[in-house]
Design an enzyme around this catalytic site. Structure first.
Site, mmCIF file in Angstrom:
data_model
loop_
_atom_site.group_PDB
_atom_site.id
_atom_site.type_symbol
_atom_site.label_atom_id
_atom_site.label_comp_id
_atom_site.label_asym_id
_atom_site.label_seq_id
_atom_site.Cartn_x
_atom_site.Cartn_y
_atom_site.Cartn_z
ATOM 1 N N ASP A 191 -5.657 4.251 -30.042
ATOM 2 C CA ASP A 191 -6.362 4.228 -31.324
ATOM 3 C C ASP A 191 -6.463 5.600 -31.988
ATOM 4 O O ASP A 191 -7.062 5.738 -33.067
ATOM 5 C CB ASP A 191 -7.753 3.613 -31.144
ATOM 6 N N ASP A 202 -2.404 -4.402 -32.468
ATOM 7 C CA ASP A 202 -3.172 -3.472 -33.302
ATOM 8 C C ASP A 202 -2.445 -2.139 -33.486
ATOM 9 O O ASP A 202 -2.614 -1.446 -34.493
ATOM 10 C CB ASP A 202 -4.541 -3.165 -32.667
HETATM 11 N N1 GLY Z 1 -8.903 -3.983 -31.023
HETATM 12 C C1 GLY Z 1 -9.194 -3.611 -32.328
HETATM 13 C C2 GLY Z 1 -9.673 -4.751 -33.136
HETATM 14 O O1 GLY Z 1 -10.752 -5.247 -32.850
HETATM 15 O O2 GLY Z 1 -9.017 -5.189 -34.032
#
Ligand code: GLY
Length: 377
Positions: free
Chosen positions: A93, A155
């Site tokens: 992230d 993601d």
């Molecule tokens: N894992 C990131 C989201 O909740 O989209």
């Protein structure tokens, strides 16, 4: 293409600026994630959502030049230094976090320190690449004995712009090579023929072989988590933007068509598109907001004969979020957009405002208003 400015847009923008300024007085340089009982819960800076509030502040700052908002965004970025230097709490992230803080700051203020931070983040992100499986590893083992070296998640499509930016700014193509290799893996293993997507794909980290699919934040491995679908829609469109390779926009369109075919009457998605009748169909407004901004970019990338389909769909979602999900005059609620669902399978933050829903809603408005600076691009 010449576009008509929707009538509701100025009203939505003014409401957004007013509310952002108001809630910034309490949130300050904190890191909101979900609004529970009307108040945004502030997370530790290492949580994956840390970039969205400063990103939102930068979006509003660029148009209204409120120096107080700029200072708060810069303070958030400075607070993230502890995470960058500690290193152990960093996962994939990095892209969400430093694109919306340091790249945003660099693009708007040319800060050399922000550029350095974003490059450092890009190096850490590139270091997560598994050469055999050609994927970016998602997480670290957060618990004793946890083995997640083989996990990659949809993601991460949205984290790839950090790598493309690093190649552009440094002149070194390695970062882009890694982003492209990861996205080719996404095309091969995450996108189903019908345009729905897997959330988590598991690889053997030693051989790179694909060994399974996991449900993650969706209902089940073969269901269709709506926010994951939105991450793919937008992420594939950005992959096309950064590489010009046709295969990405073709896949983005396939995902977009699936997403749009599943929307209910008010154009705001349920949290998963493929759930049995006994499971509550909560909305996930954040998936709608992210997809809307992605659809507006997709419209810019497609030919005149197709663009209107994606543009109109993005506008429809944003307008519905504004009219039916907004909290504009509700002083008891800090979130901008109601009815997001963060993690249904774990029972976390269901049917509440989410900071990434707010962020992508505002980004969508900025796109519609012809905003100049897009942090992912
Ligand atoms: N894992 C990131 C989201 O909740 O989209």
């Amino acid at each position: 293409m010449e576009r008509q400015i929707p009538e509701w847009l100025n009203e939505a923008w003014e409401s957004t600026v007013r509310k952002t300024v108001r809630i910034s007085e309490r949130i300050g340089s904190g890191f909101p994630h979900a609004s529970v009982g009307g108040t945004y819960v502030l997370e530790e800076p290492h949580w994956w959502t840390a970039g969205f509030w400063p990103g939102l502040l930068w979006l509003v700052y660029e148009e209204c030049a409120d120096e107080r908002l700029r200072k708060l965004a810069e303070q958030c970025e400075e607070r993230l230094d502890a995470v960058l230097h500690d290193y152990t709490r960093l996962d994939h992230d990095l892209g969400f976090m430093w694109t919306l803080t340091s790249i945003a700051s660099y693009k708007l203020t040319q800060s050399a320190e922000s550029r350095r931070r974003a490059l450092q983040a890009a190096n850490y992100l590139a270091g997560r690449f598994n050469l055999k499986g050609r994927y970016i590893r998602a997480w670290n083992p957060w618990r004793e004995g946890e083995d997640n070296a083989g996990l990659a998640i949809i993601d991460c499509c949205m984290n790839m712009p950090l790598l493309h930016w690093a190649s552009r700014t440094s002149g070194d193509p390695r970062y882009s090579h890694i982003a492209q290799a990861h996205m080719e893996t996404v095309l091969e293993h995450f996108i189903r023929p019908d345009g729905s997507v897997y959330h988590i794909v598991q690889f053997d980290p030693s051989t790179g072989a694909c060994v399974g699919k996991l449900g993650g934040q969706g209902y089940a491995p073969e269901s269709a988590w709506s926010r994951g679908t939105a991450w793919a829609l937008y992420g594939l469109t950005l992959a096309y933007h950064h590489t010009g390779e046709r295969k990405y926009i073709d896949a983005a369109k396939r995902v977009a068509h699936y997403f749009l075919s599943q929307l209910p009457e008010d154009s705001v998605p349920y949290w998963d598109f493929r759930i049995p009748p006994e499971v509550t169909k909560y909305r996930d407004s954040s998936a709608g907001a992210c997809a809307a901004s992605g659809l507006l970019l997709l419209a810019e990338k497609t030919g005149e004969l197709e663009a209107a389909t994606y543009h109109k769909a993005g506008v429809r979602i944003l307008e519905s979020l504004y009219r039916n999900y907004g909290t504009w005059d509700d002083h008891t609620e800090e979130g901008l957009i109601k009815h997001g669902t963060s993690h249904y399978p774990e029972g976390k933050n269901i049917d509440v405002p989410l900071i990434y829903g707010d962020y992508y809603f505002v980004e969508g408005l900025v796109r519609l208003r012809g905003g100049r600076t897009m942090f992912w691009e």
